[in-house]
Design a protein around this motif. Structure first.
Motif, PDB file in Angstrom:
ATOM      1  N   ASN A  60       8.342  -1.534   9.925  1.00 57.71           N
ATOM      2  CA  ASN A  60       7.241  -1.617  10.023  1.00 57.71           C
ATOM      3  C   ASN A  60       6.929  -0.400  11.237  1.00 57.71           C
ATOM      4  O   ASN A  60       6.768  -1.235  12.229  1.00 57.71           O
ATOM      5  N   LEU A  61       5.172  -0.836  11.429  1.00 57.61           N
ATOM      6  CA  LEU A  61       5.074   0.791  12.176  1.00 57.61           C
ATOM      7  C   LEU A  61       3.658   0.409  12.354  1.00 57.61           C
ATOM      8  O   LEU A  61       2.747   1.143  12.743  1.00 57.61           O
ATOM      9  N   PHE A  62       3.101  -1.117  11.782  1.00 59.05           N
ATOM     10  CA  PHE A  62       1.802  -1.109  11.814  1.00 59.05           C
ATOM     11  C   PHE A  62       1.675  -1.305  13.175  1.00 59.05           C
ATOM     12  O   PHE A  62      -0.061  -1.308  13.191  1.00 59.05           O
ATOM     13  N   ALA A  63       1.991  -1.389  14.405  1.00 61.40           N
ATOM     14  CA  ALA A  63       1.824  -2.014  15.890  1.00 61.40           C
ATOM     15  C   ALA A  63       1.139  -0.113  15.794  1.00 61.40           C
ATOM     16  O   ALA A  63       0.735  -0.200  17.186  1.00 61.40           O
ATOM     17  N   ASP A  64       2.069   0.916  16.062  1.00 59.19           N
ATOM     18  CA  ASP A  64       1.514   2.202  16.250  1.00 59.19           C
ATOM     19  C   ASP A  64       0.298   2.766  16.018  1.00 59.19           C
ATOM     20  O   ASP A  64       0.225   3.477  14.459  1.00 59.19           O
ATOM     21  N   PRO A  65      -0.611   3.381  16.179  1.00 56.14           N
ATOM     22  CA  PRO A  65      -1.621   3.256  16.436  1.00 56.14           C
ATOM     23  C   PRO A  65      -1.607   5.131  15.344  1.00 56.14           C
ATOM     24  O   PRO A  65      -3.003   4.873  15.008  1.00 56.14           O
ATOM     25  N   LYS A  66      -0.669   5.484  15.533  1.00 54.19           N
ATOM     26  CA  LYS A  66      -0.350   6.518  14.852  1.00 54.19           C
ATOM     27  C   LYS A  66      -1.009   6.538  13.515  1.00 54.19           C
ATOM     28  O   LYS A  66      -0.324   8.080  12.799  1.00 54.19           O
ATOM     29  N   ILE A  67       0.546   5.618  13.064  1.00 51.92           N
ATOM     30  CA  ILE A  67       0.930   5.098  11.762  1.00 51.92           C
ATOM     31  C   ILE A  67       0.124   4.088  11.098  1.00 51.92           C
ATOM     32  O   ILE A  67      -0.354   3.809   9.877  1.00 51.92           O
ATOM     33  N   ARG A  68       0.401   2.768  11.749  1.00 51.68           N
ATOM     34  CA  ARG A  68      -0.596   1.468  11.475  1.00 51.68           C
ATOM     35  C   ARG A  68      -0.030   1.338   9.752  1.00 51.68           C
ATOM     36  O   ARG A  68      -0.650   1.466   8.745  1.00 51.68           O
ATOM     37  N   GLY A  69       1.321   1.121   8.907  1.00 49.41           N
ATOM     38  CA  GLY A  69       1.807   0.922   8.065  1.00 49.41           C
ATOM     39  C   GLY A  69       3.044   1.066   8.370  1.00 49.41           C
ATOM     40  O   GLY A  69       3.479   0.867   9.082  1.00 49.41           O
ATOM     41  N   MET A  70       3.748   1.020   6.845  1.00 52.18           N
ATOM     42  CA  MET A  70       4.962   0.487   6.564  1.00 52.18           C
ATOM     43  C   MET A  70       5.853   2.653   6.296  1.00 52.18           C
ATOM     44  O   MET A  70       5.598   2.873   5.413  1.00 52.18           O
ATOM     45  N   LEU A  71       6.878   2.657   7.387  1.00 52.05           N
ATOM     46  CA  LEU A  71       7.505   3.919   6.968  1.00 52.05           C
ATOM     47  C   LEU A  71       8.440   4.102   5.643  1.00 52.05           C
ATOM     48  O   LEU A  71       9.427   3.045   6.674  1.00 52.05           O
ATOM     49  N   VAL A  72       8.342   4.684   5.299  1.00 51.42           N
ATOM     50  CA  VAL A  72       9.749   4.138   4.201  1.00 51.42           C
ATOM     51  C   VAL A  72      10.781   5.560   3.791  1.00 51.42           C
ATOM     52  O   VAL A  72       9.347   6.689   3.565  1.00 51.42           O
ATOM     53  N   ASN A  73      11.296   6.221   4.146  1.00 43.00           N
ATOM     54  CA  ASN A  73      12.288   7.355   4.128  1.00 43.00           C
ATOM     55  C   ASN A  73      13.127   6.488   2.605  1.00 43.00           C
ATOM     56  O   ASN A  73      14.015   5.358   2.844  1.00 43.00           O
ATOM     57  N   HIS A 126      -1.173   5.833  -4.575  1.00 40.08           N
ATOM     58  CA  HIS A 126       0.020   4.925  -5.553  1.00 40.08           C
ATOM     59  C   HIS A 126       0.396   3.703  -5.566  1.00 40.08           C
ATOM     60  O   HIS A 126       0.657   3.827  -4.065  1.00 40.08           O
ATOM     61  N   ARG A 127       0.066   3.097  -6.112  1.00 38.44           N
ATOM     62  CA  ARG A 127       1.029   1.256  -5.574  1.00 38.44           C
ATOM     63  C   ARG A 127       2.266   2.091  -5.679  1.00 38.44           C
ATOM     64  O   ARG A 127       2.927   2.282  -6.263  1.00 38.44           O
ATOM     65  N   MET A 128       3.276   0.970  -4.385  1.00 32.15           N
ATOM     66  CA  MET A 128       4.247   1.234  -4.116  1.00 32.15           C
ATOM     67  C   MET A 128       4.894   0.602  -5.167  1.00 32.15           C
ATOM     68  O   MET A 128       6.165   1.467  -5.160  1.00 32.15           O
ATOM     69  N   LEU A 129       5.694  -0.619  -5.223  1.00 31.85           N
ATOM     70  CA  LEU A 129       6.203  -1.420  -6.141  1.00 31.85           C
ATOM     71  C   LEU A 129       6.218  -0.764  -8.075  1.00 31.85           C
ATOM     72  O   LEU A 129       6.724  -0.858  -9.294  1.00 31.85           O
ATOM     73  N   GLU A 130       5.143   0.829  -8.038  1.00 28.44           N
ATOM     74  CA  GLU A 130       4.241   0.500  -9.570  1.00 28.44           C
ATOM     75  C   GLU A 130       5.815   0.847 -10.319  1.00 28.44           C
ATOM     76  O   GLU A 130       5.413   1.165 -11.334  1.00 28.44           O
ATOM     77  N   GLY A 178       0.798  -2.915  -1.364  1.00 34.09           N
ATOM     78  CA  GLY A 178       0.232  -1.090  -0.796  1.00 34.09           C
ATOM     79  C   GLY A 178       0.690  -0.692  -1.544  1.00 34.09           C
ATOM     80  O   GLY A 178       1.319   0.001  -1.990  1.00 34.09           O
ATOM     81  N   ARG A 179      -0.447   0.837  -1.092  1.00 34.88           N
ATOM     82  CA  ARG A 179      -0.491   1.520  -1.483  1.00 34.88           C
ATOM     83  C   ARG A 179       0.230   3.033  -0.497  1.00 34.88           C
ATOM     84  O   ARG A 179       0.348   2.991   0.711  1.00 34.88           O
ATOM     85  N   ILE A 180       0.208   3.633  -1.538  1.00 33.12           N
ATOM     86  CA  ILE A 180       0.989   4.540  -0.793  1.00 33.12           C
ATOM     87  C   ILE A 180      -0.371   6.198  -0.008  1.00 33.12           C
ATOM     88  O   ILE A 180      -1.153   6.193  -1.001  1.00 33.12           O
ATOM     89  N   ARG A 181      -0.568   5.855   0.903  1.00 33.20           N
ATOM     90  CA  ARG A 181      -1.364   7.212   2.546  1.00 33.20           C
ATOM     91  C   ARG A 181      -1.164   8.302   2.511  1.00 33.20           C
ATOM     92  O   ARG A 181      -1.147   9.377   1.645  1.00 33.20           O
ATOM     93  N   TYR A 182       0.229   8.680   2.702  1.00 33.08           N
ATOM     94  CA  TYR A 182       0.700  10.150   2.686  1.00 33.08           C
ATOM     95  C   TYR A 182       2.670   9.838   2.369  1.00 33.08           C
ATOM     96  O   TYR A 182       3.282   9.089   2.370  1.00 33.08           O
ATOM     97  N   GLU A 183       2.810  10.954   1.776  1.00 36.69           N
ATOM     98  CA  GLU A 183       4.273  10.746   0.835  1.00 36.69           C
ATOM     99  C   GLU A 183       4.531  12.478   1.087  1.00 36.69           C
ATOM    100  O   GLU A 183       3.613  13.358   1.173  1.00 36.69           O
ATOM    101  N   SER A 184       5.792  13.154   1.689  1.00 36.58           N
ATOM    102  CA  SER A 184       6.228  14.589   2.589  1.00 36.58           C
ATOM    103  C   SER A 184       6.719  15.004   1.402  1.00 36.58           C
ATOM    104  O   SER A 184       6.933  14.809  -0.294  1.00 36.58           O
ATOM    105  N   PRO A 185       6.907  16.233   1.305  1.00 32.06           N
ATOM    106  CA  PRO A 185       6.219  17.297  -0.139  1.00 32.06           C
ATOM    107  C   PRO A 185       7.909  17.214  -0.802  1.00 32.06           C
ATOM    108  O   PRO A 185       8.244  17.196  -1.974  1.00 32.06           O
ATOM    109  N   ALA A 186       8.977  16.180  -0.525  1.00 29.69           N
ATOM    110  CA  ALA A 186      10.373  15.682  -1.079  1.00 29.69           C
ATOM    111  C   ALA A 186      10.175  15.228  -1.972  1.00 29.69           C
ATOM    112  O   ALA A 186      11.246  15.246  -2.189  1.00 29.69           O
ATOM    113  N   ALA A 187       9.217  14.452  -1.917  1.00 33.29           N
ATOM    114  CA  ALA A 187       9.124  14.201  -2.892  1.00 33.29           C
ATOM    115  C   ALA A 187       8.956  14.469  -4.507  1.00 33.29           C
ATOM    116  O   ALA A 187       9.520  13.753  -5.211  1.00 33.29           O
ATOM    117  N   LEU A 188       8.611  15.506  -4.247  1.00 34.52           N
ATOM    118  CA  LEU A 188       8.993  16.534  -5.527  1.00 34.52           C
ATOM    119  C   LEU A 188      10.532  16.798  -5.916  1.00 34.52           C
ATOM    120  O   LEU A 188      10.698  16.440  -6.958  1.00 34.52           O
TER     121      LEU A 188
END
Length: 223
Positions: A75-88, A24-28, A1-11
């Motif tokens: 797994n929030l693929f069923a959530d219409p606002k997310i439709r993806g995997m939320l990873v903390n 960016h590919r998640m596993l890279e 999977g690819r990252i669609r959004y990442e919070s500023p905490a990534a810095l």
């Protein structure tokens, strides 16, 4: 999977800006030794909407070094606002280093850094089982420091500590050639576990001369 959004905490954690990580590919940036395990967990989570999985892994920092992190994926693929995997992601590098240090101290003598009695007994039990199963012989060499109590009482505990450290250093250098474990059993005793003794073929006389030559006499050791 690819990252669609990442919070500023990534810095703060990984050294990247949020914009740099988009698409960016998640596993890279996952450590090669962890990729297959994380991929399997991700695939299993895809088939379970709403479920959460927690796993530890190593991620590459922008500076090139590896961080120990805890990943909580939902797994929030069923959530219409997310439709993806939320990873903390939480940096646990310091905690892992502290755990590793605590584990080391529990198995080693703090003065000489030699394995302690607990480690010795574990290795000895394993070696005895292996020798019995393979029909090999096993020998245990105990080295005692003569007049150590007198040295402590005459010159003080600090001098005794230095002596123990020097003896440990010399013995470690010697047995390192044989790749056999050296263990501190007590303040006066050392144990050397020599596995597969039949490969060494040392007589007692030769072993005594070898140790005397390599370790030197106690009186000649620097203080």
């Amino acid at each position: 999977g690819r990252i669609r959004y990442e919070s500023p905490a990534a810095l703060r954690i990984l050294g990247y800006t949020a914009e740099e990580r988009v698409n960016h590919r998640m596993l890279e940036d996952v450590h090669p030794d962890d990729q297959e395990r994380i991929r399997a967990i991700y695939r299993a989570l895809l088939s379970r909407p709403g479920h959460i999985a927690t796993q530890e892994a190593r991620l590459r920092h922008r500076g090139g070094h590896w961080l120990e992190v805890e990943c909580i994926a939902e797994n929030l693929f069923a959530d219409p606002k997310i439709r993806g995997m939320l990873v903390n992601v939480r940096d646990i590098t310091l905690r892992k280093q502290q755990e590793s240090r605590a584990e080391y101290l529990s198995r080693h003598d703090t003065l000489t850094s030699l394995p302690n009695r607990q480690t010795f007994l574990q290795h000895l039990g394993e070696a005895l089982d292996a020798a019995s199963a393979e029909g090999e012989r096993l020998a245990l060499l105990l080295v005692d420091l003569d007049r150590f109590k007198a040295i402590n009482e005459t010159y003080g505990p600090r001098c005794g500590d230095i002596l123990l450290q020097e003896v440990a250093r010399r013995l470690r250098r010697m047995v390192g050639e044989w790749k056999n474990p050296l263990v501190r059993m007590s303040a006066q005793t050392r144990g050397v576990n020599m596995e597969a003794l039949k490969l060494l073929m040392f007589s007692e006389a030769f072993l005594g001369r070898y140790m005397a030559r390599r370790c030197g006499r106690i009186e000649q050791m620097p203080t």
